[in-house]
Design a protein around this motif. Structure first.
Motif, PDB file in Angstrom:
ATOM      1  N   ALA A  40     -35.486 -24.106 -25.150  1.00  0.00           N
ATOM      2  CA  ALA A  40     -34.550 -23.289 -24.917  1.00  0.00           C
ATOM      3  C   ALA A  40     -33.909 -22.950 -26.162  1.00  0.00           C
ATOM      4  N   TYR A  41     -33.544 -23.830 -26.878  1.00  0.00           N
ATOM      5  CA  TYR A  41     -32.819 -23.676 -28.234  1.00  0.00           C
ATOM      6  C   TYR A  41     -33.313 -22.721 -29.134  1.00  0.00           C
ATOM      7  N   VAL A  42     -34.843 -23.283 -29.133  1.00  0.00           N
ATOM      8  CA  VAL A  42     -35.468 -22.564 -30.097  1.00  0.00           C
ATOM      9  C   VAL A  42     -35.866 -21.309 -29.737  1.00  0.00           C
ATOM     10  N   TYR A  44     -33.939 -19.178 -27.892  1.00  0.00           N
ATOM     11  CA  TYR A  44     -32.590 -18.511 -28.163  1.00  0.00           C
ATOM     12  C   TYR A  44     -32.404 -18.367 -29.794  1.00  0.00           C
ATOM     13  N   LEU A  45     -32.842 -19.270 -30.512  1.00  0.00           N
ATOM     14  CA  LEU A  45     -32.466 -19.205 -31.979  1.00  0.00           C
ATOM     15  C   LEU A  45     -33.549 -18.137 -32.470  1.00  0.00           C
ATOM     16  N   LYS A  46     -34.521 -18.000 -31.836  1.00  0.00           N
ATOM     17  CA  LYS A  46     -35.609 -16.877 -32.449  1.00  0.00           C
ATOM     18  C   LYS A  46     -35.005 -15.368 -31.998  1.00  0.00           C
ATOM     19  N   HIS A  47     -34.464 -15.431 -30.686  1.00  0.00           N
ATOM     20  CA  HIS A  47     -33.805 -14.108 -30.329  1.00  0.00           C
ATOM     21  C   HIS A  47     -32.495 -13.914 -31.241  1.00  0.00           C
ATOM     22  N   VAL A 119     -37.963 -20.517 -38.019  1.00  0.00           N
ATOM     23  CA  VAL A 119     -38.066 -19.719 -36.824  1.00  0.00           C
ATOM     24  C   VAL A 119     -37.994 -18.330 -37.105  1.00  0.00           C
ATOM     25  N   SER A 120     -37.221 -17.827 -38.122  1.00  0.00           N
ATOM     26  CA  SER A 120     -37.409 -16.358 -38.339  1.00  0.00           C
ATOM     27  C   SER A 120     -38.529 -15.819 -38.788  1.00  0.00           C
TER      28      SER A 120
END
Length: 170
Positions: A40-42, A44-47, A119-120
Motif C-alpha cells: 500500500a505504501y509503495v 501510494y508513493l508511486k501515485h 519508485v518514480s
C-alpha cells in the motif's frame, strides 16, 4: 510472463511456509501485515510522485515529517521517553549519542530519497521485487545466526520462489 513469475513466487513462498518446521502463526500474520502495508505504501508513493508537484527532497521531507506522530506515539506507548529521560539524568547522553543519531538520521533520509527516486523511475511492482531480493542476504544470515533448520524441501521451495523473482526481473 509477469503473471507466471508472480505465480511461481507465490507458490514457492506458500510451499516453503507449509514446510516451515518452526511455524509461528503470529509471525506469519505479522509478515502478511508487513507485505500488505508495504504494498500500500509503495503504490501510494508511486501515485504521489506522479501527482504531487514537489521535488524529491520535499517529498522526502514531508514523508519523514508525517512519520513523526507515529514515531512519538510508539515511543510513548513503549516508555521510550522515560528511558531517554533517565539516561539524560544519568549523563549517559552526550556528543556520541547525538553524533550516532545524526548519522542514522542522515542515512535514513538518504535511503528514503533513494526509495522515492526508485519508485518514480520504475514501477511500484519493480520496486517491491527489488526490495524482496535484498532480503536474500538477510534470510541467509537469519538461518545462520538463529540456527534455523532448513529441510531439503524448504530449500527447494525457497529457490522456486527466488526463481520466480528472477523470471520477473528478466
Amino acid at each position: 510472463g509477469i503473471m507466471i513469475s508472480f505465480l511461481v513466487m507465490i507458490i514457492g513462498a506458500i510451499l516453503a511456509a507449509a514446510n516451515d518446521l518452526s511455524f509461528s502463526f503470529s509471525g506469519y500474520v505479522w509478515q502478511i501485515a508487513n507485505c500488505l502495508s508495504t504494498s500500500a505504501y509503495v503504490l501510494y508513493l508511486k501515485h504521489a510522485t506522479q501527482s504531487v508537484e514537489v521535488n524529491k527532497w520535499a517529498m522526502v521531507f514531508y514523508n519523514n515529517l508525517l512519520s513523526l506522530p507515529l514515531l512519538f506515539f510508539i515511543a510513548f506507548f513503549h516508555n521510550e521517553t522515560q528511558v531517554l529521560n533517565e539516561a539524560y539524568r544519568r549523563g549517559a547522553i552526550g556528543y556520541r549519542f547525538f553524533a550516532i543519531n545524526a548519522i542514522a538520521g542522515t542515512l535514513g533520509m538518504l535511503l528514503n530519497l533513494a526509495s522515492v527516486w526508485c519508485v518514480s523511475a520504475t514501477s511500484a511492482t519493480t520496486y517491491a521485487v527489488v526490495g524482496a531480493f535484498n532480503k536474500i542476504p538477510s534470510t541467509v544470515f537469519g538461518f545462520l545466526i538463529f540456527h534455523t533448520i532448513i529441510t531439503r524441501n524448504m530449500a527447494i521451495y525457497i529457490c522456486i520462489s527466488l526463481a520466480g523473482g528472477f523470471m520477473y526481473s528478466y
